[in-house]
Enzyme design. Structure first.
Site, PDB file in Angstrom:
ATOM      1  N   GLU A   1      54.171  -1.903  -6.718  1.00  0.00           N
ATOM      2  CA  GLU A   1      54.664  -0.928  -7.639  1.00  0.00           C
ATOM      3  C   GLU A   1      55.455   0.042  -7.123  1.00  0.00           C
ATOM      4  O   GLU A   1      55.263   1.294  -7.422  1.00  0.00           O
ATOM      5  CB  GLU A   1      53.583  -0.367  -8.280  1.00  0.00           C
ATOM      6  CG  GLU A   1      52.563  -1.290  -9.059  1.00  0.00           C
ATOM      7  CD  GLU A   1      51.303  -0.647  -9.443  1.00  0.00           C
ATOM      8  OE1 GLU A   1      50.752  -1.289 -10.222  1.00  0.00           O
ATOM      9  OE2 GLU A   1      51.002   0.535  -8.962  1.00  0.00           O
TER      10      GLU A   1
ATOM     11  N   ARG B   1      59.695   5.310  -5.770  1.00  0.00           N
ATOM     12  CA  ARG B   1      60.632   6.254  -5.102  1.00  0.00           C
ATOM     13  C   ARG B   1      61.475   5.346  -4.124  1.00  0.00           C
ATOM     14  O   ARG B   1      62.778   5.542  -3.874  1.00  0.00           O
ATOM     15  CB  ARG B   1      59.613   7.112  -4.115  1.00  0.00           C
ATOM     16  CG  ARG B   1      60.504   8.230  -3.158  1.00  0.00           C
ATOM     17  CD  ARG B   1      59.600   8.614  -2.109  1.00  0.00           C
ATOM     18  NE  ARG B   1      58.247   9.086  -2.896  1.00  0.00           N
ATOM     19  CZ  ARG B   1      57.839  10.338  -3.340  1.00  0.00           C
ATOM     20  NH1 ARG B   1      58.756  11.103  -3.430  1.00  0.00           N
ATOM     21  NH2 ARG B   1      56.742  10.292  -3.662  1.00  0.00           N
TER      22      ARG B   1
ATOM     23  N   GLY C   1      54.267   3.617  -3.133  1.00  0.00           N
ATOM     24  CA  GLY C   1      53.835   4.554  -1.877  1.00  0.00           C
ATOM     25  C   GLY C   1      54.908   4.659  -1.061  1.00  0.00           C
ATOM     26  O   GLY C   1      55.003   5.411   0.162  1.00  0.00           O
TER      27      GLY C   1
ATOM     28  N   TYR D   1      61.604  10.893  -9.549  1.00  0.00           N
ATOM     29  CA  TYR D   1      60.747  11.968  -9.732  1.00  0.00           C
ATOM     30  C   TYR D   1      61.670  13.351 -10.020  1.00  0.00           C
ATOM     31  O   TYR D   1      61.133  14.303  -9.748  1.00  0.00           O
ATOM     32  CB  TYR D   1      59.608  12.231  -8.857  1.00  0.00           C
ATOM     33  CG  TYR D   1      58.922  10.962  -8.843  1.00  0.00           C
ATOM     34  CD1 TYR D   1      58.102  10.716  -9.688  1.00  0.00           C
ATOM     35  CD2 TYR D   1      58.903  10.436  -7.469  1.00  0.00           C
ATOM     36  CE1 TYR D   1      56.952   9.563  -9.568  1.00  0.00           C
ATOM     37  CE2 TYR D   1      58.155   9.244  -7.016  1.00  0.00           C
ATOM     38  CZ  TYR D   1      57.116   8.978  -8.362  1.00  0.00           C
ATOM     39  OH  TYR D   1      56.608   7.690  -8.133  1.00  0.00           O
TER      40      TYR D   1
ATOM     41  N   CYS E   1      62.649  32.172 -14.166  1.00  0.00           N
ATOM     42  CA  CYS E   1      61.915  33.234 -13.851  1.00  0.00           C
ATOM     43  C   CYS E   1      60.392  32.987 -13.154  1.00  0.00           C
ATOM     44  O   CYS E   1      59.531  33.095 -13.738  1.00  0.00           O
ATOM     45  CB  CYS E   1      61.730  34.176 -15.057  1.00  0.00           C
ATOM     46  SG  CYS E   1      63.400  34.391 -15.954  1.00  0.00           S
ATOM     47  N   GLU E   2      60.755  32.469 -12.053  1.00  0.00           N
ATOM     48  CA  GLU E   2      59.356  32.132 -11.058  1.00  0.00           C
ATOM     49  C   GLU E   2      59.916  32.355  -9.593  1.00  0.00           C
ATOM     50  O   GLU E   2      60.994  31.861  -9.340  1.00  0.00           O
ATOM     51  CB  GLU E   2      59.153  30.720 -11.305  1.00  0.00           C
ATOM     52  CG  GLU E   2      58.704  30.398 -12.690  1.00  0.00           C
ATOM     53  CD  GLU E   2      57.142  30.513 -12.913  1.00  0.00           C
ATOM     54  OE1 GLU E   2      56.283  30.607 -12.061  1.00  0.00           O
ATOM     55  OE2 GLU E   2      56.850  30.353 -14.105  1.00  0.00           O
TER      56      GLU E   2
HETATM   57  N1  LLP Z   1      51.558   2.948  -8.380  1.00  0.00           N
HETATM   58  C1  LLP Z   1      50.794   3.983  -8.823  1.00  0.00           C
HETATM   59  C2  LLP Z   1      49.340   3.664  -9.300  1.00  0.00           C
HETATM   60  C3  LLP Z   1      51.171   5.289  -8.382  1.00  0.00           C
HETATM   61  O1  LLP Z   1      50.120   6.362  -8.727  1.00  0.00           O
HETATM   62  C4  LLP Z   1      52.325   5.688  -8.014  1.00  0.00           C
HETATM   63  C5  LLP Z   1      53.015   7.126  -7.993  1.00  0.00           C
HETATM   64  C6  LLP Z   1      53.340   4.619  -7.752  1.00  0.00           C
HETATM   65  C7  LLP Z   1      52.808   3.429  -8.045  1.00  0.00           C
HETATM   66  C8  LLP Z   1      54.702   4.671  -7.639  1.00  0.00           C
HETATM   67  O2  LLP Z   1      54.677   5.407  -6.325  1.00  0.00           O
HETATM   68  P1  LLP Z   1      55.912   5.402  -5.154  1.00  0.00           P
HETATM   69  O3  LLP Z   1      56.547   4.148  -4.761  1.00  0.00           O
HETATM   70  O4  LLP Z   1      57.097   5.997  -5.958  1.00  0.00           O
HETATM   71  O5  LLP Z   1      55.625   6.513  -4.125  1.00  0.00           O
HETATM   72  N2  LLP Z   1      55.776  13.090  -8.462  1.00  0.00           N
HETATM   73  C9  LLP Z   1      55.544  12.615  -7.119  1.00  0.00           C
HETATM   74  C10 LLP Z   1      54.942  11.355  -6.779  1.00  0.00           C
HETATM   75  C11 LLP Z   1      53.653  11.314  -7.459  1.00  0.00           C
HETATM   76  C12 LLP Z   1      53.513   9.868  -7.452  1.00  0.00           C
HETATM   77  C13 LLP Z   1      52.385   9.357  -8.354  1.00  0.00           C
HETATM   78  N3  LLP Z   1      52.147   7.914  -8.486  1.00  0.00           N
HETATM   79  C14 LLP Z   1      57.112  13.018  -6.275  1.00  0.00           C
HETATM   80  O6  LLP Z   1      57.878  13.961  -6.999  1.00  0.00           O
HETATM   81  O7  LLP Z   1      57.031  12.814  -5.044  1.00  0.00           O
END
Ligand code: LLP
Length: 413
Positions: free
Chosen positions: A272, A275, A239, A370, A341-342
């Protein structure tokens, strides 16, 4: 002008480390994702150094980017991996990691995935369903695994400040277990002969807009585990936010570390992040197909779309878009649209863009997380190629070939 330590203009030409992007694209064509392994490694080390105490481990969240070359480089740098499917575990193993480097999460793990994870010797299961525990226990017994290590995922009933699609910690979310269920499970842990309830997991959302919610969620978690000395490890999920627009200031990672790390003395910390390790290490390069003026608007139609980069269409995400060769002339408000086409297939709306001509190449910035993992074949578009620039900075290679039309029909019988 520098976007970050790896992506910058040198003599008006956009470079990634020491490689000129025009030169890469001349060989690969577009659309193409390009990643700096150097930048990803630096981001990984920065996060590790900020949060790492004894016992801490950073697990890169594979859902952000599953490129094998990138996973291999992060493994070499010492990262573990957060996987949410059997497919992601398979990918990580292919990249040379071991089961003990993996935490396996997910709200809907199948039995086959749990069996595979146990066979692979994953380090942790992040568990979100009571029935899942029963299955893990039985499968571990069957496989002769003394104890499968489990972190129960707490739903702390805290709303994160982020896009609603990226918030996961509020009470009505499908994620995690409420504190009372977790307490009951810990009270009954002797019923689970083959599970070691050694951890607790928390992830309240992605692209977190402030530290307050994380801190409140951590309060709840610490209160929950205090009477339970068997809890040795705290997994705080991912996150950590990044800035997508010029001049945008995302909450600093140092502030997250300062709010979290000192409160975890005596526990092993697992993180974890996805991003924050790869987003700004990657770009998507596309080409201007058409310039169209219509209804008082200027459209740049490019050969990348919501099929290659879904984030603008799905979340209204705003990625900077810049030309590979700096252009002279007045910036003008424009719509940068894809061919799909959206009506949602607009990569930048009402954006001040420098003048572009047909054939010009543009880089969609901060696309390393992502991007490719959420790409689809919508409109029968082959998925893009992926290029990695090696850590040395002066060498690059195609790490995943562009899909072909043959790839589109190959699995049909
Ligand atoms: N751990 C868990 C349990 C998660 O659900 C996620 C992301 C992460 C770690 C990694 O999160 P990060 O550090 O990347 O924020 N597709 C979306 C983001 C959805 C993320 C879902 N879970 C986007 O393009 O921004």
């Amino acid at each position: 002008m520098d976007f970050n330590s790896s992506i910058r203009y040198v003599n008006e030409r956009l470079q990634i480390d020491d490689c000129e992007l025009e030169a890469i694209i001349a060989e690969t064509g577009t659309p193409t994702y390009i990643y700096s392994l150097k930048r990803a490694g630096e981001n990984y080390r920065r996060i590790r150094d900020l949060f790492a105490g004894p016992g801490a481990r950073i697990h890169f969240s594979v859902k952000a980017n599953g490129n094998l070359a990138l996973l291999g480089a992060l493994k070499e740098a010492g990262a573990g991996f957060d996987c949410v499917s059997g497919g992601e575990i398979y990918r990580v193993l292919q990249a040379g990691a071991a089961g003990e480097d993996i935490v396996f999460a997910g709200v809907g793990k199948t039995r086959a995935e749990i069996d595979f994870a146990l066979e692979s010797g994953v380090a942790w299961f992040n568990v979100e369903n009571v029935a899942e525990l029963d299955y893990i226990n039985g499968a571990a017994l069957e496989q002769g695994i003394d104890r499968a290590r489990v972190a129960l995922r707490l739903n702390p009933e805290v709303s994160a400040k982020t896009h609603p699609y990226m918030a996961t910690g509020h009470g009505s979310a499908k994620f995690g277990l409420t504190a009372d269920v977790i307490r009951q499970l810990w009270e009954r842990q002797s019923r689970y002969s083959n599970i070691d309830f050694a951890g607790v997991h928390l992830h309240i959302g992605s692209q977190l807009g402030d530290i307050k919610a994380t801190s409140a969620a951590l309060d709840r978690l610490l209160e929950l585990i205090r009477p339970h000395p068997q809890i040795r490890a705290i997994n705080l999920g991912g996150g950590l936010p990044v800035a997508y627009r010029f001049g945008e200031r995302a909450p600093a990672l140092q502030d997250f570390a300062a709010a979290i790390a000192p409160r975890l003395a005596g526990y092993d910390l697992l993180l974890e992040p996805g991003r924050s390790i790869v987003a700004d290490a990657g770009i998507l390069v596309a080409e201007v197909l058409y310039v169209k003026r219509q209804a008082g608007q200027l459209f740049y139609v490019i050969n990348a779309s919501m099929a290659e980069l879904l984030r603008p269409a799905l979340y209204g995400a705003q990625h900077e878009i810049v030309p590979l060769l700096k252009t002279e002339g007045e910036a003008e408000l424009a719509q940068v649209a894809g061919p799909v086409c959206e009506s949602a297939d607009v990569l930048a709306r009402d954006r001040l863009m420098p003048p572009l001509r047909v054939g010009d190449k543009v880089a969609i910035m901060t696309a390393g997380a992502y991007g490719m993992t959420m790409a689809s074949n919508y409109n029968a578009r082959p998925r893009p190629a992926e290029v990695v620039v090696e850590e040395s900075g002066d060498r690059w290679r195609v790490s995943r070939r562009r899909e072909t039309w043959d790839n589109l029909t190959r699995s049909e019988v």
